[in-house]
Design an enzyme around this catalytic site. Structure first.
Site, PDB file in Angstrom:
ATOM      1  N   ARG A   1      45.048  47.454  33.956  1.00  0.00           N
ATOM      2  CA  ARG A   1      46.307  47.936  33.386  1.00  0.00           C
ATOM      3  C   ARG A   1      46.728  47.112  32.191  1.00  0.00           C
ATOM      4  NH1 ARG A   1      48.941  47.401  39.176  1.00  0.00           N
ATOM      5  NH2 ARG A   1      47.643  45.570  38.880  1.00  0.00           N
TER       6      ARG A   1
ATOM      7  N   SER B   1      50.901  49.433  43.665  1.00  0.00           N
ATOM      8  CA  SER B   1      51.259  49.821  45.043  1.00  0.00           C
ATOM      9  C   SER B   1      52.310  48.861  45.593  1.00  0.00           C
ATOM     10  CB  SER B   1      50.031  49.778  45.950  1.00  0.00           C
ATOM     11  OG  SER B   1      49.104  50.745  45.562  1.00  0.00           O
TER      12      SER B   1
ATOM     13  N   LYS C   1      45.245  41.358  55.976  1.00  0.00           N
ATOM     14  CA  LYS C   1      46.464  41.906  55.383  1.00  0.00           C
ATOM     15  C   LYS C   1      47.164  42.782  56.401  1.00  0.00           C
ATOM     16  CE  LYS C   1      45.599  42.476  50.407  1.00  0.00           C
ATOM     17  NZ  LYS C   1      45.436  43.505  49.370  1.00  0.00           N
TER      18      LYS C   1
ATOM     19  N   HIS D   1      46.374  55.245  40.334  1.00  0.00           N
ATOM     20  CA  HIS D   1      45.068  55.392  40.993  1.00  0.00           C
ATOM     21  C   HIS D   1      44.511  56.801  40.740  1.00  0.00           C
ATOM     22  CE1 HIS D   1      46.684  52.314  44.095  1.00  0.00           C
ATOM     23  NE2 HIS D   1      45.746  51.690  43.394  1.00  0.00           N
TER      24      HIS D   1
HETATM   25  O1  PNS Z   1      43.339  47.219  45.561  1.00  0.00           O
HETATM   26  P1  PNS Z   1      42.861  45.798  45.529  1.00  0.00           P
HETATM   27  O2  PNS Z   1      43.524  45.019  46.648  1.00  0.00           O
HETATM   28  O3  PNS Z   1      43.047  45.176  44.185  1.00  0.00           O
HETATM   29  O4  PNS Z   1      41.276  45.813  45.816  1.00  0.00           O
HETATM   30  C1  PNS Z   1      40.559  44.617  45.955  1.00  0.00           C
HETATM   31  C2  PNS Z   1      39.110  44.868  46.471  1.00  0.00           C
HETATM   32  C3  PNS Z   1      39.126  45.748  47.703  1.00  0.00           C
HETATM   33  C4  PNS Z   1      38.311  45.556  45.381  1.00  0.00           C
HETATM   34  C5  PNS Z   1      38.476  43.487  46.781  1.00  0.00           C
HETATM   35  O5  PNS Z   1      39.343  42.736  47.558  1.00  0.00           O
HETATM   36  C6  PNS Z   1      37.119  43.587  47.477  1.00  0.00           C
HETATM   37  O6  PNS Z   1      36.150  44.001  46.895  1.00  0.00           O
HETATM   38  N1  PNS Z   1      37.082  43.205  48.781  1.00  0.00           N
HETATM   39  C7  PNS Z   1      35.900  43.298  49.604  1.00  0.00           C
HETATM   40  C8  PNS Z   1      35.345  41.925  49.965  1.00  0.00           C
HETATM   41  C9  PNS Z   1      34.445  41.399  48.872  1.00  0.00           C
HETATM   42  O7  PNS Z   1      33.454  41.987  48.521  1.00  0.00           O
HETATM   43  N2  PNS Z   1      34.847  40.236  48.329  1.00  0.00           N
HETATM   44  C10 PNS Z   1      34.133  39.575  47.253  1.00  0.00           C
HETATM   45  C11 PNS Z   1      34.698  40.007  45.912  1.00  0.00           C
HETATM   46  S1  PNS Z   1      33.939  39.154  44.566  1.00  0.00           S
END
Ligand code: PNS
Length: 160
Positions: free
Chosen positions: A92, A130, A43, A19
């Site tokens: 990645r 993570s 979560k 990150h």
């Molecule tokens: O670190 P992560 O868990 O891969 O991050 C995922 C994240 C936070 C980018 C994604 O879950 C997100 O954008 N969540 C917010 C809710 C949202 O907008 N959902 C629609 C996505 S198309």
């Protein structure tokens, strides 16, 4: 040309060297970079939201154009509120691509003015996540070199 504000969203539970590598790359390209931590009630994270904010603030202190914030709800709504033009995500390996593509296209469908920009972390972090860092720490393994030293200490305390 107006300054470009980019948002780097994620769970950051905890922040890893991968990150941090992406934050460093993003901070060089965009005028401002907001690292935005998702507040996800479903979560159950290892670190609380305030711990994650604190850890990210600590490790991003050297970058003067980087800010740490949190959001709940739709990412595109948060980006709109912040006046961001870019969503930054790291890829990645090919395995990340399918999900990232789906999210990026869905976000574009909801908010067409927002661009998702993918960046690649350094090759040495291409295996890092993570989830694996949490698992290794919880099973008593060393996470040296995988997370910043300050986070290593926090992980040790958390799982002890
Ligand atoms: O670190 P992560 O868990 O891969 O991050 C995922 C994240 C936070 C980018 C994604 O879950 C997100 O954008 N969540 C917010 C809710 C949202 O907008 N959902 C629609 C996505 S198309």
């Amino acid at each position: 040309m107006n300054p470009i504000l980019a948002i780097y969203p994620g769970s950051f539970d905890p922040v890893t060297n991968g990150h941090l590598d992406l934050i460093e790359r993003g901070a060089k390209i965009f005028d401002r970079l907001v690292v935005a931590i998702l507040q996800n009630a479903e979560k159950s994270p290892l670190f609380t939201l305030s711990e994650r904010i604190e850890m990210l603030r600590e490790v991003t202190r050297p970058f003067s154009n980087v800010e740490v914030d949190s959001f709940r709800g739709l990412l595109v709504e948060y980006a709109r509120r912040r006046g961001a033009r870019v969503l930054l995500r790291g890829i990645r390996a090919v395995s990340d691509y399918e999900f990232e593509l789906q999210m990026a296209m869905m976000n574009r469908k909801i908010e067409s003015g927002l661009e998702t920009v993918f960046m690649l972390p350094a090759a040495e972090y291409s295996f890092l996540s993570s989830r694996l860092v949490r698992e290794i720490a919880q099973l008593g393994g060393s996470v040296a070199g995988l997370v910043p030293p300050a986070i290593e200490d926090r992980l040790r305390t958390k799982v002890s």
